[in-house]
Design an enzyme around this catalytic site. Structure first.
Site, PDB file in Angstrom:
ATOM      1  N   LYS A 181       0.855  -1.187   0.000  1.00  0.00           N
ATOM      2  CA  LYS A 181       0.000   0.000   0.000  1.00  0.00           C
ATOM      3  C   LYS A 181       0.894   1.241   0.000  1.00  0.00           C
ATOM      4  O   LYS A 181       1.580   1.526   0.979  1.00  0.00           O
ATOM      5  CB  LYS A 181      -0.894   0.035   1.226  1.00  0.00           C
ATOM      6  CG  LYS A 181      -1.822   1.268   1.245  1.00  0.00           C
ATOM      7  CD  LYS A 181      -1.943   1.837   2.626  1.00  0.00           C
ATOM      8  CE  LYS A 181      -2.671   3.174   2.620  1.00  0.00           C
ATOM      9  NZ  LYS A 181      -1.835   4.329   2.332  1.00  0.00           N
TER      10      LYS A 181
ATOM     11  N   GLY B  14       7.055   4.919   8.337  1.00  0.00           N
ATOM     12  CA  GLY B  14       6.151   6.053   8.504  1.00  0.00           C
ATOM     13  C   GLY B  14       6.366   6.705   9.846  1.00  0.00           C
ATOM     14  O   GLY B  14       7.428   6.571  10.469  1.00  0.00           O
TER      15      GLY B  14
ATOM     16  N   THR C  59       6.101   7.676  13.860  1.00  0.00           N
ATOM     17  CA  THR C  59       6.130   6.894  15.095  1.00  0.00           C
ATOM     18  C   THR C  59       4.719   6.630  15.607  1.00  0.00           C
ATOM     19  O   THR C  59       4.413   5.529  16.079  1.00  0.00           O
ATOM     20  CB  THR C  59       6.957   7.641  16.157  1.00  0.00           C
ATOM     21  OG1 THR C  59       8.316   7.697  15.715  1.00  0.00           O
ATOM     22  CG2 THR C  59       6.900   6.944  17.508  1.00  0.00           C
TER      23      THR C  59
ATOM     24  N   GLU D  84      10.152   1.167  10.661  1.00  0.00           N
ATOM     25  CA  GLU D  84      11.163   2.209  10.458  1.00  0.00           C
ATOM     26  C   GLU D  84      10.413   3.523  10.575  1.00  0.00           C
ATOM     27  O   GLU D  84       9.622   3.881   9.707  1.00  0.00           O
ATOM     28  CB  GLU D  84      11.835   2.035   9.091  1.00  0.00           C
ATOM     29  CG  GLU D  84      13.079   2.905   8.935  1.00  0.00           C
ATOM     30  CD  GLU D  84      12.816   4.167   8.153  1.00  0.00           C
ATOM     31  OE1 GLU D  84      12.681   5.235   8.819  1.00  0.00           O
ATOM     32  OE2 GLU D  84      12.742   4.116   6.920  1.00  0.00           O
TER      33      GLU D  84
ATOM     34  N   CYS E   3      13.232  11.024   7.126  1.00  0.00           N
ATOM     35  CA  CYS E   3      13.119  10.583   8.520  1.00  0.00           C
ATOM     36  C   CYS E   3      14.442  10.712   9.263  1.00  0.00           C
ATOM     37  O   CYS E   3      14.457  10.913  10.479  1.00  0.00           O
ATOM     38  CB  CYS E   3      12.597   9.148   8.591  1.00  0.00           C
ATOM     39  SG  CYS E   3      13.397   8.017   7.451  1.00  0.00           S
TER      40      CYS E   3
ATOM     41  N   GLU F  62       9.609  15.960  15.635  1.00  0.00           N
ATOM     42  CA  GLU F  62       9.954  15.842  14.214  1.00  0.00           C
ATOM     43  C   GLU F  62       9.072  16.791  13.402  1.00  0.00           C
ATOM     44  O   GLU F  62       7.853  16.630  13.360  1.00  0.00           O
ATOM     45  CB  GLU F  62       9.767  14.400  13.752  1.00  0.00           C
ATOM     46  CG  GLU F  62      10.210  14.173  12.320  1.00  0.00           C
ATOM     47  CD  GLU F  62      10.031  12.725  11.880  1.00  0.00           C
ATOM     48  OE1 GLU F  62      10.861  12.243  11.092  1.00  0.00           O
ATOM     49  OE2 GLU F  62       9.057  12.085  12.321  1.00  0.00           O
TER      50      GLU F  62
END
Length: 827
Positions: free
Chosen positions: A203, A255, A257, A277, A311, A408
């Site tokens: 996806k 994606g 957290t 990840e 990221c 982030e």
């Protein structure tokens, strides 16, 4: 931007060299437009079983070009029925794909690599227009890395029978990838999955679907069998439908957290394997011994590559105060020459963000920092009038607790602050809940390596940032997730031991997570007849042996001052042991956490010697341990002696491996050395099974300890005596206090509080299916790694099940340190 203005048509060559002005170098969008026109004028469906599918009655989603906002294509918003169709295709294909020889699978991956190269220009343009990033990045970075991964993993497919001979594929992999590197990140998932014999349903992100669909069509063109790789599109919630499908055996996610935590909870207790990840807040640590001019260029690459939508972006700049003002001044000057341009302009440094909502989020972070007194620097040149653009931004006068330093932002925003000593700089670098990447800048190699070893991140770059290669795994520590993409370490995410099949645990639907492990103590017993001894013809009570807890290298009474009976197979109470509770867990974890840094710095040879001493001291008490095992479990004395002997042998096995699994040098494309380091997890919680109470205990604590972890271990609840007697073995084997800490009591009660403790980095649980569900669910809080049995048993006496690479995989996390060269042979 500013000094780097666009050249005027009348400028002479001499004038252009003086002003360093430039002209646009546009890439044509026609290749992308032609591909969309050839596919129902951009009305795209799913790609399942090597065929386009656009089911009736589905909602549509418009894919827009971020640089202008114009509609590029219409894609499908899938439903559960579409997931069912794709997973069924993948499950059917797995039957044949997994049985192909490694050589045949290698040929397929090699063919895909060749076909991607043939369509490289088309893919680069589609990727740039779909995401908004510069064509220079997709052309020169993303697509070459995609090709590299297919070639590299074709090699692993060829070598699987020898290099991964004790492993087999899992089954159907559900891949879920984000929008920042739409094609590159999906390649990181599908290449190892296919190489190891799995099939994939992928996806892509809502914003960026086109390159995934294009790649699926190219794979079919390259001869990949139907059903092996399928792409389905849908909204964000569609990923959960895929992850929770009962026939999906493994979830591979990249994606945020927050979404990673949701997926960990959703898949908990299902027997699915998962790798995550996730986000990052990566530090750039600049020492005063750095080459400042090259460092500034490196900072630019670290944070403004892909508009900061990376990221592992170096979004926290930490500079030694002696050169702080100089670095900030140079960086501001560099930004006045920075070029923000149209996505398809090959001379641009930065282009559009992926979507207007993302641009607004970035803007909110910056404005909030401004209101809190931070200093904001942005170059003055105007941005393109259309599209989702945001200027490169530098924020100073912030503290370590500022929101912009902690969270982030995922945009072109750099936050900077000074530090004084190297220790302070590294402490600030580790002052984050994330641990995906970091970079160190210094010309002092010993300092660089020590800093790289100290920083808690999956990738540490020395005098560079954001270097990637298929031969080196990429992934995080702590709340940046677990699992690796790339390298041999990445293969283990897509395999299971050959002796093992995926568990399908049955947990009562009424199981209440909140009530798990709430039992505090065992029932008191008052019918335990004291042991008597004959002294000078008189029966006298024997001196009672009180078993206590063991943590910090000392015996300790339980906090609740309560003991629980240990009953043998005949129903006789043979002794009492301490009944631990949450305060005992706190004390044990504190002892382990305190011991971890020193134990981690011990030489591996020293750790091996200590484990050998354990084997020596256990064998000295062979008959005693065997007799107690037989008395407690009801097994024969011969079987008990065999278990003791196997425990000695297992200690020898792990002693032998203690100094033989430190890592390797990776064969990456970097001109330099990429060092793979097998680092400890940190504090590991272990709940042991009741089967083989001595051997199971040894088989679990030994691999954790030799790989420099400290453990808080709960031995067999029914037969804990062997483990408790073992602390005398620890005391006579030079094991430092706090490395192994033993808590007895109700296994699930202790498991509850060990799992919930934020300073425990991994939890191994060998108990019930309900306990496994609890451990996996609660692990999402700080994203600790888990290893659970789902209520199934293993034969601890069988080397295939009781030792080996599987244990090393769970006891280590991989760090890759990138060390470039170029002083002598720069060209």
């Amino acid at each position: 931007m500013a000094a780097s203005t666009q050249a005027k048509s009348g400028d002479s060559v001499a004038e252009i060299f003086e002003s360093m002005s430039y002209g646009p170098a546009p890439e044509s969008p026609e290749a992308a437009k032609k591909w969309l026109e050839d596919h129902s004028n951009g009305n795209l469906g799913h790609f399942i079983n090597n065929q386009w599918m656009r089911p009736e009655g589905r909602k549509a989603y418009e894919t827009r070009y971020p640089a202008t906002g114009e509609v590029m294509a219409s894609t499908v918003q899938g439903t559960q029925e579409d997931v069912d169709t794709a997973v069924a295709a993948a499950k059917t294909a797995f039957g044949s794909w997994s049985k192909l020889s490694g050589h045949v699978r290698a040929r397929h991956l090699y063919s895909i690599a060749r076909h991607v190269q043939k369509h490289q220009r088309l893919i680069s343009v589609i990727e740039a227009m779909d995401n908004g990033k510069t064509i220079r990045e997709t052309r020169d970075c993303d697509i070459p890395l995609v090709v590299r991964h297919f070639y590299h993993h074709a090699g692993w497919a060829e070598l699987m029978d020898t290099e991964m001979q004790n492993w087999k594929p899992i089954g159907v992999v559900g891949g879920i990838v984000p929008w920042n590197f739409p094609l590159m990140l999906l390649t990181w998932k599908i290449c190892p999955a296919l190489a190891m014999g799995n099939t994939v349903v992928l996806k892509p992100a809502t914003y960026t679907r086109l390159s995934a669909l294009l790649l699926a069509e190219i794979c079919a063109e390259a001869g990949l069998p139907p059903g092996v790789f399928n792409v389905v599109t849908g909204p964000g919630s569609f990923g959960s439908l895929l992850a929770m499908h009962p026939d999906v055996d493994k979830v591979a996610f990249t994606g945020s957290t927050q979404v990673g935590q949701l997926l960990r909870r959703a898949t908990a207790g299902t027997g699915k394997k998962i790798s995550l990840e996730l986000g990052g807040k990566s530090p750039i640590v600049v020492f005063d011994s750095a080459d400042l001019d090259s460092t500034v260029e490196g900072i630019v690459d670290a944070i403004w590559f892909n508009q900061g939508q990376v990221c592992s972006a170096g979004s926290r700049l930490l500079v030694q105060e002696t050169v702080y003002e100089t670095v900030i001044s140079k960086l501001k000057e560099r930004l006045t020459h920075f070029r923000v341009s149209d996505t398809l302009d090959k001379s641009g440094d930065m282009a559009a963000l992926v979507d207007e909502s993302q641009r607004k989020t970035v803007e909110q972070y910056v404005e909030e920092a401004r209101k809190q007194g931070a200093e904001i620097f942005q170059p003055s040149a105007p941005l393109p009038t259309k599209g989702c653009y945001y200027p490169p931004t530098l924020i100073t006068k912030v503290s370590s607790v500022s929101k912009v330093m902690d969270e982030e932002i995922f945009g072109p925003v750099l936050c900077a602050m000074p530090f004084r000593t190297a220790k302070e700089g590294l402490a600030l670098g580790n002052n984050t809940r994330y641990g995906l990447g970091a970079s160190v800048w210094t010309e002092n190699l010993p300092l660089a390596l020590e800093a790289a070893m100290t920083l808690k991140a999956g990738s540490v770059w020395i005098n560079c940032h954001n270097q990637f290669d298929a031969a080196a795994g990429f992934g995080g520590y702590r709340e940046s997730g677990y699992g690796r993409d790339g390298g041999k370490e990445g293969l283990f995410e897509y395999v299971q031991p050959k002796w093992h099949n995926r568990a399908y645990p049955k947990v009562d639907p009424k199981f209440d997570l909140k009530k798990f492990g709430t039992s505090v103590m065992g029932l008191p017993t008052l019918d335990n007849q004291a042991s008597m001894v004959n002294i000078s013809g008189m029966l006298t009570p024997a001196v009672d042996h009180t078993y206590k807890l063991y943590y910090g290298g000392k015996q300790a009474r339980p906090d609740q001052a309560h003991s629980r009976p240990v009953v043998n197979n005949s129903g006789k109470v043979i002794t009492h042991v301490a009944d631990g509770n949450r305060k005992d867990v706190r004390n044990a974890v504190e002892a382990a956490f305190k011991a971890a840094p020193g134990w981690g710095k011990r030489a591996a040879f020293n750790r091996s010697q200590i484990v050998y001493y354990m084997a020596e001291n256990l064998e000295l008490r062979r008959e005693e341990f065997a007799a107690k095992l037989a008395n407690g479990t009801g097994c024969s004395l011969d079987d008990a002696t065999r278990e003791v002997d196997l425990s000695v042998q297992r200690l020898f096995y792990w002693g032998a491996l203690a100094d033989k699994y430190g890592g390797t040098v990776q064969e990456t494309n970097l001109y330099g050395a990429t060092l793979k380091i097998h680092e400890p997890m940190g504090v590991v919680g272990i709940a042991c099974p009741d089967e083989s109470p001595l051997l199971g205990f040894v088989s679990l604590f030994a691999p954790a300890v030799v790989r420099a972890n400290c453990v808080v271990i709960v031995p067999s609840e029914r037969f804990p005596v062997s483990a408790l007697d073992f602390y005398q073995v620890f005391d006579t084997s030079d094991l430092p206090g706090g490395v192994v800490n033993i808590l007895t009591g109700n296994r699930d009660h202790l498991t509850k509080y060990i799992t919930e403790h934020q300073n425990v980095q991994a939890m191994w649980y060998f108990g019930s299916a309900e306990g496994a569900k609890f451990v996996e669910t609660m692990s999402a809080e700080n994203l600790k790694r888990t290893w659970v049995s789902y209520g199934e048993t293993r034969d601890w006496s069988n080397p295939a099940q009781g030792q080996g690479e599987e244990f090393l995989y769970h006891a280590c996390q991989v760090k890759n340190i990138w060390v470039p060269m170029g002083d002598v042979f720069a060209n």
